[in-house]
Design a protein around this motif. Structure first.
Motif, short mmCIF file in Angstrom:
data_model
loop_
_atom_site.label_atom_id
_atom_site.label_comp_id
_atom_site.label_asym_id
_atom_site.label_seq_id
_atom_site.Cartn_x
_atom_site.Cartn_y
_atom_site.Cartn_z
N LEU A 294 55.10 21.35 4.93
CA LEU A 294 54.31 20.52 5.85
C LEU A 294 52.82 20.87 5.74
N VAL A 295 52.52 22.16 5.75
CA VAL A 295 51.13 22.61 5.65
C VAL A 295 50.51 22.17 4.34
N ARG A 296 51.28 22.31 3.27
CA ARG A 296 50.76 21.94 1.94
C ARG A 296 50.56 20.43 1.82
N GLU A 297 51.54 19.65 2.25
CA GLU A 297 51.48 18.21 2.02
C GLU A 297 50.56 17.49 3.00
N LEU A 298 50.37 18.04 4.19
CA LEU A 298 49.46 17.41 5.16
C LEU A 298 48.09 18.07 5.17
N ASN A 299 47.90 19.03 4.26
CA ASN A 299 46.59 19.67 4.08
C ASN A 299 46.05 20.34 5.34
N PHE A 300 46.93 21.01 6.07
CA PHE A 300 46.48 21.78 7.22
C PHE A 300 45.67 22.97 6.73
N ASP A 301 44.57 23.23 7.40
CA ASP A 301 43.70 24.34 7.02
C ASP A 301 44.12 25.60 7.79
N LEU A 302 45.25 26.15 7.40
CA LEU A 302 45.77 27.34 8.05
C LEU A 302 46.74 28.03 7.09
N GLU A 303 47.07 29.27 7.43
CA GLU A 303 47.99 30.04 6.60
C GLU A 303 49.25 30.38 7.40
N ILE A 304 50.41 30.17 6.77
CA ILE A 304 51.68 30.53 7.39
C ILE A 304 52.00 31.98 7.04
N VAL A 305 52.28 32.77 8.06
CA VAL A 305 52.65 34.18 7.85
C VAL A 305 54.15 34.33 8.11
#
Length: 284
Positions: A160-171
């Motif tokens: 989701l983060v990669r495809e929607l280009n969220f500017d955050l990091e998943i830990v």
């Protein structure tokens, strides 16, 4: 610690903190907090100026009404537990706040919605994707923290983060277990002592499966023999047991020690559905 129940109020608070140069960490939860959650929060507190914990039992990720109704809730206890562990803000929206009337948008999550959890809980991951997207938009964290216990959810959220280009990091944070090996989960609160002891066999089965695989036994035989172990655990009803590539949850036909492999299981103890996983790390 401040408690917010509206999107506008938590956004205003966090915008002020950003202007002051604060870095924000988010720990999304559905409440009934336990040591696994506290581990996520403490890690977030080490690496961020502001830690936000969201508490929201998300109705769109439950495919069975009774499961939603039976999900354990104790908001007062949760808020009290958060007071001294590094949390600066708690976001506790109502269902109406997160889901205005006449909602029309849904998520299509691809193959993840058709395998393992997706197969047995239709619509579950679409609901997860929707609420996580909402939380990321509301909180706008620099980092978001998730436990490896819910590995399939974790893979979905990374996508989701990669495809929607969220500017955050998943830990990604390792699973926290009870002394018996049982993965900590809010659902464990619905088990009595005897049922918890029985449920500890879920992890024991994963360990058996891992030992078989790394010793060179073929995957099909390893799965078959481990399913037989689960079959002999009286009171446990196995739903699925799968061997997949950890990065994308796709099935593998042969074990490769250079690729991280995930062993995923779900089943029932009494009427409580539990899931777990165990990863086989690549050789260094």
């Amino acid at each position: 610690m401040k408690v917010f129940d509206s999107i506008g109020s938590v956004r205003s608070f966090l915008n002020d903190k950003r202007r002051q140069g604060s870095q924000i960490g988010l720990v999304p939860t559905m409440g009934s907090l336990h040591k696994g959650h506290f581990n996520l929060i403490k890690l977030a507190a080490k690496n961020n100026n502001i830690v936000v914990v969201s508490i929201f039992v998300n109705p769109t990720q439950f495919n069975k009404k009774e499961d939603l109704q039976n999900y354990p809730r104790d908001l007062d206890k949760d808020i009290k537990a958060l007071e001294n562990i590094g949390c600066q803000a708690v976001f506790v929206p109502s269902e109406r706040e997160m889901y205005p009337s006449n909602r029309t948008l849904t998520f299509e999550v691809g193959y993840i919605g058709k395998i393992m959890e997706g197969k047995f809980r239709p619509g579950h991951f679409a609901g997860v994707a929707l609420i996580v997207t909402k939380l990321f938009n509301v909180i706008a964290p620099n980092y978001a923290y998730f436990g490896q216990k819910d590995l399939q959810q974790l893979v979905l959220i990374k996508n989701l983060v990669r495809e929607l280009n969220f500017d955050l990091e998943i830990v990604e944070v390792p699973t926290v277990r009870e002394a018996s090996g049982l993965a900590m989960s809010s659902r464990n609160q619905r088990l009595n002592g005897q049922e918890k002891n029985l449920a500890a066999n879920i992890y024991k089965g994963l360990q058996i499966l891992k030992n078989k695989i790394v010793s060179g036994i073929g995957l099909e035989t390893s799965i078959s023999e481990t399913k037989e172990f689960y079959k002999n655990v009286e009171g446990f009803d196995l739903e699925y047991l799968e061997i997949v590539r950890k990065s994308d949850l796709l099935p593998i036909s042969k074990f490769n020690s250079d690729i991280e492999t995930a062993l995923c299981v779900a089943g029932y103890v009494a009427d409580v559905r539990l899931l777990d996983n165990l990863c086989i790390n690549p050789k260094v």
